[in-house]
Design a protein around this motif. Structure first.
Motif, PDB file in Angstrom:
ATOM      1  N   VAL A  71       0.852  -1.186   0.000  1.00 34.88           N
ATOM      2  CA  VAL A  71       0.000   0.000   0.000  1.00 34.88           C
ATOM      3  C   VAL A  71       0.892   1.242   0.000  1.00 34.88           C
ATOM      4  N   LEU A  72       0.681   2.129  -0.956  1.00 37.03           N
ATOM      5  CA  LEU A  72       1.446   3.366  -1.012  1.00 37.03           C
ATOM      6  C   LEU A  72       0.609   4.517  -0.476  1.00 37.03           C
ATOM      7  N   PHE A  73       1.071   5.090   0.614  1.00 34.19           N
ATOM      8  CA  PHE A  73       0.374   6.215   1.235  1.00 34.19           C
ATOM      9  C   PHE A  73       0.227   7.364   0.246  1.00 34.19           C
ATOM     10  N   ARG A  74       1.301   7.667  -0.496  1.00 38.04           N
ATOM     11  CA  ARG A  74       1.245   8.821  -1.394  1.00 38.04           C
ATOM     12  C   ARG A  74       0.202   8.635  -2.492  1.00 38.04           C
ATOM     13  N   ARG A  75       0.003   7.394  -2.954  1.00 35.31           N
ATOM     14  CA  ARG A  75      -1.013   7.153  -3.991  1.00 35.31           C
ATOM     15  C   ARG A  75      -2.416   7.379  -3.437  1.00 35.31           C
ATOM     16  N   LEU A  76      -2.657   6.869  -2.240  1.00 34.92           N
ATOM     17  CA  LEU A  76      -3.976   7.037  -1.625  1.00 34.92           C
ATOM     18  C   LEU A  76      -4.231   8.492  -1.260  1.00 34.92           C
ATOM     19  N   LEU A  77      -3.198   9.184  -0.785  1.00 36.59           N
ATOM     20  CA  LEU A  77      -3.330  10.613  -0.487  1.00 36.59           C
ATOM     21  C   LEU A  77      -3.704  11.377  -1.749  1.00 36.59           C
TER      22      LEU A  77
END
Length: 109
Positions: free
Chosen positions: A2-8
């Motif tokens: 899971v990439l935080f920056r993608r979800l953000l």
């Protein structure tokens, strides 16, 4: 993973679109370059805490609300990953896969 920056980026883009604003409008209000903001929304760049605060102010949304939405999205993505990849259950007489029960499983060979 899971990439935080993608979800953000997904949360920020959704919020911007819900307001009917263009990327150019948001960039002007947040004082960030169009290219950089586009990369943030696509999850290609990490926003600093100062920049994220500026973006949230431009969207008129509390930072805590954005982070809460991202946290929820991370939790859902992690749960989905656990469902997709679950180890095989071992029995004494054979290897049994819960897939027979309709579950999705994966194993490493």
């Amino acid at each position: 993973m899971v990439l935080f920056r993608r979800l953000l980026g997904e949360v920020l883009r959704r919020r911007r679109l819900e307001q009917g604003r263009t990327l150019r409008q948001l960039c002007g209000d947040a004082r960030v370059s169009l290219g950089y903001m586009s990369e943030i929304e696509r999850g290609q760049k990490e926003a600093s805490s100062e920049l994220l605060a500026s973006i949230c102010a431009a969207l008129d949304v509390p930072l805590s609300e954005i982070l809460s939405e991202v946290s929820d999205a991370v939790a859902l993505a992690e749960a989905a990953a656990l469902v997709r990849v679950r180890p095989l259950e071992l029995r004494s007489d054979k290897v049994s896969s819960p897939a027979a029960d309709g579950d999705v499983v994966a194993s490493a060979a």
